[in-house]
Design a protein around this motif. Structure first.
Motif, PDB file in Angstrom:
ATOM      1  N   TRP A 172       1.185  -1.194   0.340  1.00 29.11           N
ATOM      2  CA  TRP A 172      -0.352  -0.051  -0.099  1.00 29.11           C
ATOM      3  C   TRP A 172       1.018   1.640  -0.027  1.00 29.11           C
ATOM      4  CZ3 TRP A 172      -4.607   0.586  -1.453  1.00 29.11           C
ATOM      5  CH2 TRP A 172      -5.444  -0.187  -1.458  1.00 29.11           C
ATOM      6  N   GLU A 173       1.777   1.856   0.240  1.00 25.63           N
ATOM      7  CA  GLU A 173       2.746   2.402   0.499  1.00 25.63           C
ATOM      8  C   GLU A 173       3.362   2.188  -0.879  1.00 25.63           C
ATOM      9  OE1 GLU A 173       5.943   1.558   3.477  1.00 25.63           O
ATOM     10  OE2 GLU A 173       4.440   2.421   5.527  1.00 25.63           O
ATOM     11  N   GLU A 174       3.610   1.571  -1.551  1.00 26.25           N
ATOM     12  CA  GLU A 174       4.116   1.655  -3.064  1.00 26.25           C
ATOM     13  C   GLU A 174       3.146   2.269  -3.515  1.00 26.25           C
ATOM     14  OE1 GLU A 174       5.529  -2.299  -4.305  1.00 26.25           O
ATOM     15  OE2 GLU A 174       7.259  -2.181  -2.952  1.00 26.25           O
ATOM     16  N   LEU A 175       1.451   1.885  -3.524  1.00 25.93           N
ATOM     17  CA  LEU A 175       0.651   2.212  -4.184  1.00 25.93           C
ATOM     18  C   LEU A 175       0.276   3.372  -4.101  1.00 25.93           C
ATOM     19  CD1 LEU A 175      -1.228   1.281  -6.356  1.00 25.93           C
ATOM     20  CD2 LEU A 175      -2.378   0.043  -4.175  1.00 25.93           C
ATOM     21  N   ALA A 176       0.030   4.415  -2.936  1.00 28.38           N
ATOM     22  CA  ALA A 176       0.251   5.354  -2.161  1.00 28.38           C
ATOM     23  C   ALA A 176      -0.448   6.529  -3.874  1.00 28.38           C
ATOM     24  CB  ALA A 176       0.750   5.258  -1.001  1.00 28.38           C
ATOM     25  N   ALA A 177       0.917   6.998  -3.484  1.00 26.46           N
ATOM     26  CA  ALA A 177       1.335   8.204  -4.710  1.00 26.46           C
ATOM     27  C   ALA A 177      -0.399   7.430  -5.536  1.00 26.46           C
ATOM     28  CB  ALA A 177       2.437   8.562  -4.984  1.00 26.46           C
ATOM     29  N   ALA A 178      -0.186   6.960  -6.376  1.00 26.10           N
ATOM     30  CA  ALA A 178      -1.184   6.575  -7.823  1.00 26.10           C
ATOM     31  C   ALA A 178      -2.936   7.115  -6.529  1.00 26.10           C
ATOM     32  CB  ALA A 178      -0.999   4.988  -8.665  1.00 26.10           C
ATOM     33  N   TRP A 179      -2.635   6.094  -5.742  1.00 28.62           N
ATOM     34  CA  TRP A 179      -4.145   5.902  -5.125  1.00 28.62           C
ATOM     35  C   TRP A 179      -4.361   7.454  -4.992  1.00 28.62           C
ATOM     36  CZ3 TRP A 179      -7.355   2.026  -4.255  1.00 28.62           C
ATOM     37  CH2 TRP A 179      -8.847   2.393  -2.702  1.00 28.62           C
ATOM     38  N   ILE A 180      -4.074   8.336  -3.675  1.00 32.65           N
ATOM     39  CA  ILE A 180      -3.930   9.872  -3.689  1.00 32.65           C
ATOM     40  C   ILE A 180      -4.485  10.338  -5.101  1.00 32.65           C
ATOM     41  CG2 ILE A 180      -3.343  11.469  -3.149  1.00 32.65           C
ATOM     42  CD1 ILE A 180      -1.732   9.460  -0.641  1.00 32.65           C
ATOM     43  N   ARG A 181      -3.361  10.124  -6.246  1.00 33.71           N
ATOM     44  CA  ARG A 181      -3.500  11.136  -7.388  1.00 33.71           C
ATOM     45  C   ARG A 181      -5.258  11.133  -8.062  1.00 33.71           C
ATOM     46  NH1 ARG A 181       0.356   8.464 -10.570  1.00 33.71           N
ATOM     47  NH2 ARG A 181      -2.026   6.958 -10.985  1.00 33.71           N
ATOM     48  N   ASP A 182      -5.293   9.290  -8.035  1.00 34.25           N
ATOM     49  CA  ASP A 182      -6.595   9.777  -8.670  1.00 34.25           C
ATOM     50  C   ASP A 182      -8.377   9.695  -8.031  1.00 34.25           C
ATOM     51  OD1 ASP A 182      -4.777   7.573 -10.903  1.00 34.25           O
ATOM     52  OD2 ASP A 182      -5.164   6.103 -10.611  1.00 34.25           O
ATOM     53  N   VAL A 183      -7.716   9.224  -6.575  1.00 36.94           N
ATOM     54  CA  VAL A 183      -8.972   9.516  -5.866  1.00 36.94           C
ATOM     55  C   VAL A 183      -9.274  11.234  -6.034  1.00 36.94           C
ATOM     56  CG1 VAL A 183      -9.971   9.760  -3.182  1.00 36.94           C
ATOM     57  CG2 VAL A 183      -8.766   7.817  -4.567  1.00 36.94           C
ATOM     58  N   ARG A 184      -8.774  11.866  -5.177  1.00 32.24           N
ATOM     59  CA  ARG A 184      -8.498  13.390  -6.137  1.00 32.24           C
ATOM     60  C   ARG A 184      -8.992  14.032  -6.848  1.00 32.24           C
ATOM     61  NH1 ARG A 184      -4.613  15.460  -0.430  1.00 32.24           N
ATOM     62  NH2 ARG A 184      -5.577  14.223   0.852  1.00 32.24           N
ATOM     63  N   GLY A 185      -8.218  13.109  -8.253  1.00 32.38           N
ATOM     64  CA  GLY A 185      -8.366  13.730  -9.583  1.00 32.38           C
ATOM     65  C   GLY A 185      -9.747  12.893  -9.953  1.00 32.38           C
ATOM     66  N   GLY A 186     -10.255  12.586  -8.950  1.00 30.98           N
ATOM     67  CA  GLY A 186     -12.098  12.065  -9.416  1.00 30.98           C
ATOM     68  C   GLY A 186     -11.985  10.935 -10.400  1.00 30.98           C
ATOM     69  N   ALA A 187     -10.728  10.164 -10.675  1.00 23.66           N
ATOM     70  CA  ALA A 187     -10.832   9.001 -11.746  1.00 23.66           C
ATOM     71  C   ALA A 187     -11.430   7.339 -11.095  1.00 23.66           C
ATOM     72  CB  ALA A 187      -9.328   8.922 -11.816  1.00 23.66           C
ATOM     73  N   ASP A 188     -11.637   7.606  -9.330  1.00 19.59           N
ATOM     74  CA  ASP A 188     -12.006   6.622  -8.493  1.00 19.59           C
ATOM     75  C   ASP A 188     -13.438   6.039  -9.366  1.00 19.59           C
ATOM     76  OD1 ASP A 188     -12.654   4.504  -6.942  1.00 19.59           O
ATOM     77  OD2 ASP A 188     -11.447   4.925  -5.669  1.00 19.59           O
ATOM     78  N   LEU A 189     -13.494   6.006  -9.937  1.00 22.86           N
ATOM     79  CA  LEU A 189     -15.443   5.297 -10.443  1.00 22.86           C
ATOM     80  C   LEU A 189     -16.018   4.637  -9.531  1.00 22.86           C
ATOM     81  CD1 LEU A 189     -15.162   5.663 -13.675  1.00 22.86           C
ATOM     82  CD2 LEU A 189     -14.772   7.869 -13.005  1.00 22.86           C
ATOM     83  N   ASN A 190     -15.708   3.392  -8.855  1.00 17.08           N
ATOM     84  CA  ASN A 190     -16.234   2.314  -8.396  1.00 17.08           C
ATOM     85  C   ASN A 190     -16.780   2.929  -7.429  1.00 17.08           C
ATOM     86  OD1 ASN A 190     -16.177   0.569  -9.553  1.00 17.08           O
ATOM     87  ND2 ASN A 190     -14.268  -0.194  -8.971  1.00 17.08           N
ATOM     88  N   ARG A 191     -16.224   5.018  -6.467  1.00 16.33           N
ATOM     89  CA  ARG A 191     -16.330   5.342  -5.240  1.00 16.33           C
ATOM     90  C   ARG A 191     -17.239   6.391  -5.813  1.00 16.33           C
ATOM     91  NH1 ARG A 191     -12.016   2.657  -4.049  1.00 16.33           N
ATOM     92  NH2 ARG A 191     -11.534   2.263  -1.371  1.00 16.33           N
ATOM     93  N   ALA A 192     -16.738   6.825  -6.842  1.00 11.87           N
ATOM     94  CA  ALA A 192     -17.502   8.464  -7.525  1.00 11.87           C
ATOM     95  C   ALA A 192     -19.395   8.010  -7.989  1.00 11.87           C
ATOM     96  CB  ALA A 192     -16.863   8.593  -8.192  1.00 11.87           C
ATOM     97  N   GLY A 193     -19.208   6.888  -8.710  1.00  9.52           N
ATOM     98  CA  GLY A 193     -20.719   6.566  -9.046  1.00  9.52           C
ATOM     99  C   GLY A 193     -21.394   5.361  -8.868  1.00  9.52           C
ATOM    100  N   LEU A 194     -20.733   5.006  -7.863  1.00  5.53           N
ATOM    101  CA  LEU A 194     -21.263   3.300  -7.720  1.00  5.53           C
ATOM    102  C   LEU A 194     -21.352   3.144  -6.016  1.00  5.53           C
ATOM    103  CD1 LEU A 194     -22.960   0.692  -8.265  1.00  5.53           C
ATOM    104  CD2 LEU A 194     -20.587  -0.318  -8.018  1.00  5.53           C
ATOM    105  N   LEU A 195     -20.644   3.463  -5.072  1.00  4.36           N
ATOM    106  CA  LEU A 195     -20.201   3.108  -3.402  1.00  4.36           C
ATOM    107  C   LEU A 195     -20.865   4.244  -3.174  1.00  4.36           C
ATOM    108  CD1 LEU A 195     -17.581   0.959  -3.995  1.00  4.36           C
ATOM    109  CD2 LEU A 195     -20.033   0.080  -2.935  1.00  4.36           C
ATOM    110  N   ASP A 196     -20.569   5.771  -3.208  1.00  7.31           N
ATOM    111  CA  ASP A 196     -20.693   7.074  -2.507  1.00  7.31           C
ATOM    112  C   ASP A 196     -21.909   6.743  -1.802  1.00  7.31           C
ATOM    113  OD1 ASP A 196     -18.236   7.306  -2.829  1.00  7.31           O
ATOM    114  OD2 ASP A 196     -18.325   9.359  -3.266  1.00  7.31           O
TER     115      ASP A 196
END
Length: 248
Positions: free
Chosen positions: A10-34
């Motif tokens: 998760w430490e290795e994944l963190a930078a890409a994760w933060i970038r995508d979540v804050r850039g609106g690229a996490d469609l599963n959350r924004a479009g489905l789960l929120d």
């Protein structure tokens, strides 16, 4: 897998994760789960909330915006917690902590707890359930979004020779073990358990099952979020709505 190895993933994944979540690229959350997660949490104004596996704090901030009195976000990934602190407002707090051991928290101090796609990352989700039950007040809610067990088992698509999706492959369902996946170009580990294993442990930990949601999208939402069209065919996620029994 050793806990340190999971943390490193998760430490290795963190930078890409933060970038995508804050850039609106996490469609599963924004479009489905929120939406179902917020509906399951209900009215949060004035509540004390625990977020187990908060990541960079996105859902914590959403709960604060909806009036939560205090939100504590916990995660073992230091870069995620650091990112969360950069945007905290004052009613949210973030700590590096293992949600499988909440010994630093007193009994019955939270009204609501959430686990937003975190239990599938835990080697010992049962320990987390018992700890959450302990720190919730009687009647408090625990809202858990997880990968659907039929998808965490294996879950790839069977395709025709031309590449058209025919159906999802379900195999190794009763083999409750680690699974290796690729996300954002990096390999990481999840843990598969059956639906019965999850539900029975929620009950044994002292919760009542108040509701169960298998999120999907409408035809209109599929037009807005075309990458989520498959959600109309198979349940990729599940939301458990739990309530702590009064006598636990």
């Amino acid at each position: 897998m050793e806990p340190d190895s999971l943390k490193r993933e998760w430490e290795e994944l963190a930078a890409a994760w933060i970038r995508d979540v804050r850039g609106g690229a996490d469609l599963n959350r924004a479009g489905l789960l929120d939406r179902p997660m917020l509906e399951a949490c209900g009215e949060v104004a004035g509540l004390r909330v625990l977020d187990c596996g908060c990541g960079e704090g996105r859902f914590c901030r959403m709960l604060v915006e909806r009036g939560a009195e205090y939100v504590l976000g916990l995660d073992l990934c230091a870069p995620m917690i650091q990112a969360a602190k950069e945007l905290q407002s004052g009613r949210d707090e973030y700590r590096i902590a293992d949600v499988q051991d909440l010994g630093f928290l007193d009994d019955g101090v939270f009204d609501l707890a959430v686990s937003y796609l975190n239990q599938c990352d835990l080697p010992d989700f049962k320990a987390s359930n018992r700890e959450v039950a302990r720190v919730l007040r009687a009647g408090g809610r625990f809202v858990v979004a997880n990968i659907h067990p039929m998808r965490s088992a294996v879950g790839g698509w069977r395709r025709t020779a031309s590449g058209e999706k025919e159906h999802v492959i379900l195999d190794r369902y009763f083999d409750e073990s680690e699974r290796r996946w690729t996300m954002k170009g990096m390999e990481f580990t999840n843990f598969h358990r059956s639906l019965a294993t999850y539900v029975n442990d929620f009950l044994e930990a002292g919760f009542e099952l108040a509701g169960l949601v298998e999120p999907t999208v409408t035809e209109e939402q599929a037009v807005e979020w075309p990458d989520l069209e498959d959600e109309m065919r198979v349940p990729n996620f599940i939301v458990y709505i739990l309530k702590k029994k009064a006598n636990t």
